[in-house]
Design an enzyme around this catalytic site. Structure first.
Site, PDB file in Angstrom:
ATOM      1  CD  GLU A  86      -2.991  -1.069   2.285  1.00  0.00           C
ATOM      2  OE1 GLU A  86      -2.885  -0.160   3.138  1.00  0.00           O
ATOM      3  OE2 GLU A  86      -3.909  -1.915   2.293  1.00  0.00           O
ATOM      4  CG  ASN A 279     -14.186   2.005  12.913  1.00  0.00           C
ATOM      5  OD1 ASN A 279     -13.131   2.103  12.290  1.00  0.00           O
ATOM      6  ND2 ASN A 279     -14.396   1.036  13.788  1.00  0.00           N
ATOM      7  CG  ASP A 324     -15.862   0.032   9.747  1.00  0.00           C
ATOM      8  OD1 ASP A 324     -15.144   0.783  10.420  1.00  0.00           O
ATOM      9  OD2 ASP A 324     -15.397  -0.804   8.941  1.00  0.00           O
ATOM     10  CE  LYS A 351     -13.900   2.054   5.887  1.00  0.00           C
ATOM     11  NZ  LYS A 351     -14.090   1.046   6.955  1.00  0.00           N
ATOM     12  CB  VAL A 561      -9.424  -5.283   4.769  1.00  0.00           C
ATOM     13  CG1 VAL A 561     -10.033  -4.139   3.996  1.00  0.00           C
ATOM     14  CG2 VAL A 561     -10.507  -6.111   5.422  1.00  0.00           C
ATOM     15  CB  CYS A 624      -7.906 -14.617   7.335  1.00  0.00           C
ATOM     16  SG  CYS A 624      -7.668 -13.488   8.703  1.00  0.00           S
TER      17      CYS A 624
END
Length: 694
Positions: A86, A279, A324, A351, A561, A624
């Site tokens: 990233e 959040n 969130d 978001k 994520v 995951c």
């Protein structure tokens, strides 16, 4: 059932190497005066967002709409990683400083693409589960010959820019019993290195800290949400915030959230720095604050004095956050002519799906308009309060919130072209339903079926208990912040596309989830050029000039994520930096095919165990590894496609297994062998259920 979030499993061991003939890379000239001077010509890229306003707008135009088709690869550099990349690289004095997963720093000669040195902070790989969103790192900061990296485990490290030698190291975490992590890039404002942290999903209290750039001494710290009201508040801003929380929810036991894990910008003229806050923890507003309340300073833009860390003003974008809806997405400063008046503003596309324009001198709301379809609010009133849709907080049934927790825009960097007056947003929707979790009682609850509670998640909500009905998309949007309207868009194959760069050459660059690096016409959105990247792209590109030649570089590595369990390409090439210029003739490195096998078959199990195994899988594995056989795996394998040998001996992987050094948690004491057998039944049972019938 659809999977959602987490962070484990990886490989990345960068071996420290110092080339004998390596040019020195002191970056000694980098300070506040230099960063402001460079903003006039942008020949180098000395800070995360290029300039203090973090516009990611380069004034270089040697590469332009007329010749961008002639771009070719000059060199590529192997980051030796398989997890999410990233990072925004920095380039000063012909040297690139870029980070890989696990907070490993690489210094690269940009003329040749050769390694100068690396620094591996040796983060304990077995602690990867403490983060929600992959073991990523977004980059470093430079200041007077030093390179600053914030390690995943919470350490802030100062390195010598010439050698990579550690100069000092500080522990930034206030409580190591809680799952704090750091994935963001530090910033240096007025000789202070500033860093926040993540962890709101796990029950932490947000804060941001400034350290002396030379000595590493702590200079100030500002908390984003109030602590235990039975104890003295740290300052007046915390006392004011406490009035907006219901103490019956004992929010301090769940941390409260509000972590500052990404965006920070600085206005030297006003002597104000601006941060975006995260959040709530838990996500459920009703559980952390039963009587309601705005819950300051969640989901907010906050202005601080960079000398003291003192609160100056705030604007809350999502009062009483219940979805969130972090506000940590990149902030951009600009001077815009609105209603005939030049206004100093901060622009933000968080978001929650609305594009905000706020007066940065005082925090007063100017305008907001949704840049994607939303179903939680119909708009904002004149006071800057959202007009919530009836049912958006309905606790009686799951709600397909649009956007969902992945956000209409996540951390992937937005850019702003002041010549055209357009912002370029990596927009998206990842369908997901949220519902109140009746089994959640307090922080640390771990009940089978609670999403990832076995690794410490603390949402207070069910996730996809009912299938979502909204549609997934990913797109690049050119947005006019004055008129608050879309000018053009490009649709992508999937969500989770990379950040953007815009230039005076009339271009916008972006990497995509399906493994391409693309240049668009900044005014019209026409696709002008693209190059394959071997895997999906999530980071943002940069451009700079060395020896009179303009280069464009991007660090590539699928993850984050969403990328843990999903992907939009059949390639899984290791993390790589690609550098392009007009006339480049270098060959692309070999691209690796994603190693997806057949659906697992032949592992014996008791069908009566599948239902309980499902709940255990949701509590320990799903964010995951995804849904077995339904998801195809991201940078972590999907267990539905594992070999029968692995699944048959799943206990050997779950308890102090061989993958701990790559990020796999040790579930000793968290799961029993009998429970592992039930998880095995769910995985094999699901694979059998979806297998095509002959």
């Amino acid at each position: 059932m659809q999977a959602f979030l987490c962070a484990v499993l990886s490989v990345n061991i960068a071996i420290p190497v110092q080339a004998a003939d390596a040019p020195k890379a002191p970056a000694g000239k980098v300070d506040g005066q230099y960063i402001q001077a460079n903003a006039a010509h942008t020949r180098e890229w000395p800070s995360y967002g290029l300039d203090y306003a973090e516009t990611r707008f380069s004034k270089l135009k040697q590469i332009h709409a007329g010749n961008v088709r002639e771009l070719g690869l000059v060199w590529s550099y192997d980051l030796e990683s398989t997890r999410g990349v990233e990072a925004t690289p920095l380039v000063v004095d012909g040297v690139m400083y870029v980070t890989a997963p696990w907070s490993v720093v690489h210094a690269v000669d940009v003329r040749t693409g050769k390694r100068l040195w690396t620094h591996d902070p040796k983060v304990d790989r077995s602690q990867a589960y403490k983060g929600c969103c992959d073991v990523v790192n977004r980059g470093v900061a430079l200041w007077q010959g030093r390179v600053y990296v914030a390690a995943y485990d919470g350490r802030l490290i100062a390195l010598d820019a010439a050698s990579g030698k550690v100069l000092w190291e500080k522990d930034t975490l206030i409580d190591r019993k809680r799952s704090y992590t750091v994935t963001g890039a530090p910033r240096v404002f007025k000789g202070k290195v500033i860093i926040g942290n993540g962890g709101a999903e796990f029950g932490v209290r947000g804060y941001i800290t400034a350290y002396d750039a030379v000595s590493g001494d702590q200079k100030w710290r500002w908390f984003t949400v109030p602590g235990d009201p039975s104890k003295p508040f740290e300052d007046e801003s915390m006392a004011a915030a406490a009035k907006t929380w219901d103490p019956r929810g004992k929010y301090w036991e769940s941390g409260g959230g509000g972590t500052v894990w990404n965006s920070m910008v600085f206005d030297p003229e006003l002597n104000l720095m601006y941060v975006g806050t995260g959040n709530g923890s838990p996500w459920s507003h009703a559980k952390r604050s039963p009587a309601g309340g705005d819950n300051l300073y969640l989901g907010s833009i906050v202005a601080l004095n960079p000398d003291t860390g003192k609160y100056v003003w705030h604007y809350q974008e999502t009062p009483g956050d219940n979805w969130d809806y972090t506000s940590v997405q990149d902030l951009i400063l600009a001077d815009l002519k609105i209603d005939g008046q030049l206004r100093k503003v901060v622009m933000h596309a968080p978001k929650n799906g609305f594009f905000f324009v706020v007066d940065r001198t005082n925090g007063k709301f100017i305008s907001a308009k949704n840049f994607v379809d939303v179903n939680w609010a119909s708009g904002y009133d004149k006071k800057g309060r959202p007009i919530e849709v009836a049912g958006a907080r309905d606790r009686s049934k799951p709600y397909d919130s649009v956007p969902g927790p992945f956000g209409a825009h996540n951390w992937h960097s937005m850019s702003f072209n002041p010549e055209l007056g357009l912002a370029y947003i990596p927009a998206q929707n990842v369908p997901l339903t949220l519902g109140e979790d009746p089994s959640w009682q307090k922080h640390g609850s771990n009940v089978a079926g609670q999403p990832m509670s076995g690794t410490g998640w603390n949402t207070g909500m069910t996730i996809n208990a009912q299938p979502p009905t909204s549609k997934a998309f990913g797109r690049l949007i050119a947005w006019d912040p004055v008129q608050q309207k879309e000018v053009w868009r490009q649709e992508h194959a999937a969500p989770w596309n990379g950040g953007t760069l815009t230039t005076a050459g009339g271009l916008v660059f972006q990497g995509t989830a399906d493994g391409r690096f693309v240049a668009y016409h900044a005014k019209t959105g026409e696709r002008l050029w693209e190059s394959p990247t071997g895997t999906g792209v999530v980071a943002a590109p940069i451009t700079y000039e060395v020896d009179g030649r303009q280069y464009v570089s991007i660090a590539v590595g699928w993850g984050g994520v969403f990328g843990l369990f999903q992907r939009a390409t059949d390639r899984a090439t290791p993390g790589t930096v690609y550098t392009f210029a007009v006339g480049g003739k270098a060959a692309m490195p070999a691209f690796a095919k994603y190693p997806l096998g057949d659906l697992v078959a032949g592992v014996s199990y008791d069908p009566a165990h599948v239902q309980e195994g499902t709940a255990l899988y949701v509590s320990h594995c799903v964010f995951c590894h995804g849904v077995p056989g339904v998801d195809r795996g991201g940078n972590i394998p999907n267990l539905g496609y594992s070999s029968p040998k692995i699944l048959r001996h799943l206990d050997r992987w779950v308890f102090k297994g061989p993958a701990m050094g790559k990020g796999m948690p040790d579930f000793t004491g968290k799961l029993t062998p009998e429970q592992v057998e039930k998880i095995k039944a769910f995985v094999q049972g699901t694979a059998d259920a979806i297998r095509p019938k002959p």
